[in-house]
Design a protein around this motif. Structure first.
Motif, short mmCIF file in Angstrom:
data_model
loop_
_atom_site.label_atom_id
_atom_site.label_comp_id
_atom_site.label_asym_id
_atom_site.label_seq_id
_atom_site.Cartn_x
_atom_site.Cartn_y
_atom_site.Cartn_z
N VAL A 1 16.29 24.56 63.69
CA VAL A 1 15.15 24.92 64.54
C VAL A 1 13.86 24.92 63.72
O VAL A 1 12.79 24.47 64.17
CB VAL A 1 15.39 26.30 65.18
N ALA A 2 13.96 25.41 62.48
CA ALA A 2 12.76 25.44 61.62
C ALA A 2 12.28 24.03 61.30
O ALA A 2 11.06 23.74 61.33
CB ALA A 2 13.07 26.20 60.34
N ILE A 3 13.22 23.13 60.99
CA ILE A 3 12.84 21.75 60.66
C ILE A 3 12.18 21.07 61.85
O ILE A 3 11.12 20.43 61.75
CB ILE A 3 14.06 20.96 60.18
N ILE A 4 12.83 21.20 63.02
CA ILE A 4 12.28 20.57 64.22
C ILE A 4 10.93 21.21 64.58
O ILE A 4 9.98 20.54 65.01
CB ILE A 4 13.27 20.68 65.39
N GLY A 5 10.83 22.51 64.38
CA GLY A 5 9.57 23.19 64.68
C GLY A 5 8.44 22.70 63.79
O GLY A 5 7.31 22.45 64.26
N LEU A 6 8.71 22.55 62.49
CA LEU A 6 7.68 22.05 61.58
C LEU A 6 7.29 20.62 61.92
O LEU A 6 6.10 20.25 61.87
CB LEU A 6 8.19 22.14 60.13
N ALA A 7 8.33 19.84 62.26
CA ALA A 7 8.03 18.44 62.62
C ALA A 7 7.16 18.37 63.86
O ALA A 7 6.25 17.53 63.98
CB ALA A 7 9.33 17.67 62.82
N SER A 8 7.43 19.24 64.80
CA SER A 8 6.65 19.21 66.05
C SER A 8 5.21 19.65 65.82
O SER A 8 4.29 19.19 66.49
CB SER A 8 7.32 20.11 67.09
N ILE B 1 18.58 22.46 70.55
CA ILE B 1 18.91 23.84 70.94
C ILE B 1 20.11 23.85 71.89
O ILE B 1 21.03 24.67 71.77
CB ILE B 1 17.69 24.51 71.59
N LEU B 2 20.11 22.90 72.86
CA LEU B 2 21.23 22.82 73.80
C LEU B 2 22.53 22.50 73.07
O LEU B 2 23.59 23.06 73.37
CB LEU B 2 20.93 21.76 74.86
#
Length: 425
Positions: free
Chosen positions: A15-22, A40-41
């Protein structure tokens, strides 16, 4: 718990990696939101399909380890995992019912064993006692089960310990205590968890053997009395006729001697008949100390000067139900036997007391000890070690005491003192 921790840590990292990428690439790559939602799903589905079933399995293992058969596992919403949960709950139900059934059977068997007139002693795989019922405690004189648990049979605080433990596995033997009581001891085994568990059974033979012995010697005595008395009656009539017609003094003396021997033979047979004719006790509540005190002058008059007689009455708080005249006859016979066992100077002690609501009487002497060979024959009809004995004294004593339902024993202790011990309920 460890798997769940690492899963949460992995999920947070993703989640942290995807959040930073976003944050840094949202204007250029709007599909990152879709990837974020799918990640997440996927994590949720992974948790439900792997981690939650894994935790359920761990929970089931904990229930089995704690032998908790009352709780159930909850379905997790995953098909294969729920099949395992259903199977586990079904097995737990069967184990619970089986355990309940075993507990009920064990409770019933324990109740059955405790109420059995046979003595039962169960051993563990190491040969130590794990269970002993009330009948065996009563037979052996053990105060209670706690005095026997964890011991080996040969270490029991009873004179029957060595005799019980000496019975070979798979066999039975007749053993007896220092009194008239006899028991058949069985040494058997059963299989448990693939190993042999040994146990002992003690069956009382005293009553049936006493009835058989009594019936046998009563028949013999009655037959002897009938034949001898009838024969002696005819012989005495002939002797009287010869005596009246005899004109020779020497012949008269011979006839008188024969007549005297006939009388003695009739008296001899009559003494045996007394055992058969022991009357039923007419009981009354009596103070045992007073009963014995009244006998002391007579008892001291029947012993020689070289033998001393001491009386040590205990503090008895209740009376006993006895036939006073019969019990006095028992005491006279015991003291008489004690006197005859003493050669030279000796000492006889009569003592009383109360223990566990039983009033006891003990008559001890320091005469000749009772050997192991003789102890096995005590109280047997017509058995005697005396040169001119008839074997009637102990038979008469046992007959009277058994009719009083009294417990009694005759044995020599390691200090050389012989005790005749009687307990009245």
């Amino acid at each position: 718990m460890k798997s769940k921790f690492w899963f949460i840590l992995l999920a947070l990292c993703i989640v942290a990696i995807i959040g930073l990428a976003s944050i840094f690439h949202v204007p250029d790559y709007p599909w990152i939101y879709v990837a974020y939602a799918m990640a997440i799903l996927s994590l949720i589905m992974l948790f439900r399909s792997i981690i939650k079933p894994h935790d359920t399995v761990i929970r089931g293992m904990e229930l089995i380890s704690a032998q908790d058969f009352n709780n159930r596992l909850t379905p997790v919403g995953e098909y294969n995992a729920d099949k395992i949960v259903t199977l586990f709950n079904s097995l737990i139900d069967k184990l619970r019912l089986e355990r309940l059934r075993n507990l009920e059977q064990d409770s019933f068997l324990r109740l059955l064993i405790d109420s059995s007139p046979m003595g039962v002693m169960m051993l563990d795989f190491d040969g130590k006692i794990v269970m002993i019922n009330n009948s065996l405690c009563r037979i052996t004189g053990i105060k209670g089960e706690q005095d026997a648990l964890g011991r080996y049979p040969e270490d029991l605080p009873t004179d029957l310990a060595a005799k019980i433990s000496a019975v070979p596995l798979g066999e039975s033997r007749i053993i007896r205590r220092g009194d008239i009581r006899r028991y058949r001891c069985y040494h058997l085994s059963f299989m448990q968890s693939g190993f042999k568990r040994r146990f002992f059974l003690l069956e009382s033979l005293t009553e049936e053997m006493m009835k058989a012995e009594r019936a046998a010697y009563e028949k013999v005595i009655r037959t002897m009395s009938h034949e001898v008395n009838n024969t002696m009656g005819g012989v005495k009539s002939v002797l009287e006729l010869l005596h009246d017609t005899a004109d020779d003094d020497e012949l008269s003396e011979v006839i008188e001697s024969c007549d005297d021997r006939c009388d003695r033979l009739c008296e001899f047979i009559s003494s045996y008949a007394q055992v058969v004719k022991v009357p039923a006790p007419v009981r009354q509540d009596a103070d045992l100390n007073d009963t014995l005190s009244a006998m002391l002058p007579f008892l001291k008059g029947m012993i020689p000067e070289t033998v001393s007689l001491d009386y040590s009455p205990g503090d008895i708080s209740r009376k006993v139900s006895i036939d006073i005249s019969l019990i006095q006859q028992v005491v006279v016979n015991i003291v008489k036997n004690a006197v005859e066992s003493i050669t030279g100077d000796g000492h006889i002690i009569i003592s009383t007391g109360i223990l566990d609501n039983s009033v006891w009487l003990d008559i001890s002497n320091d005469g000749m000890p009772i050997t192991d060979e003789v102890s096995h024959m005590l109280f047997s009809p017509f058995f005697t070690t005396k040169r001119d004995g008839r074997g009637l004294g102990l038979t008469l004593i046992s007959e009277i005491l058994n009719r009083h339902n009294a417990q009694f024993s005759l044995k020599t202790d390691t200090d050389g003192i012989t005790h005749f011990h009687i307990e009245f309920e």
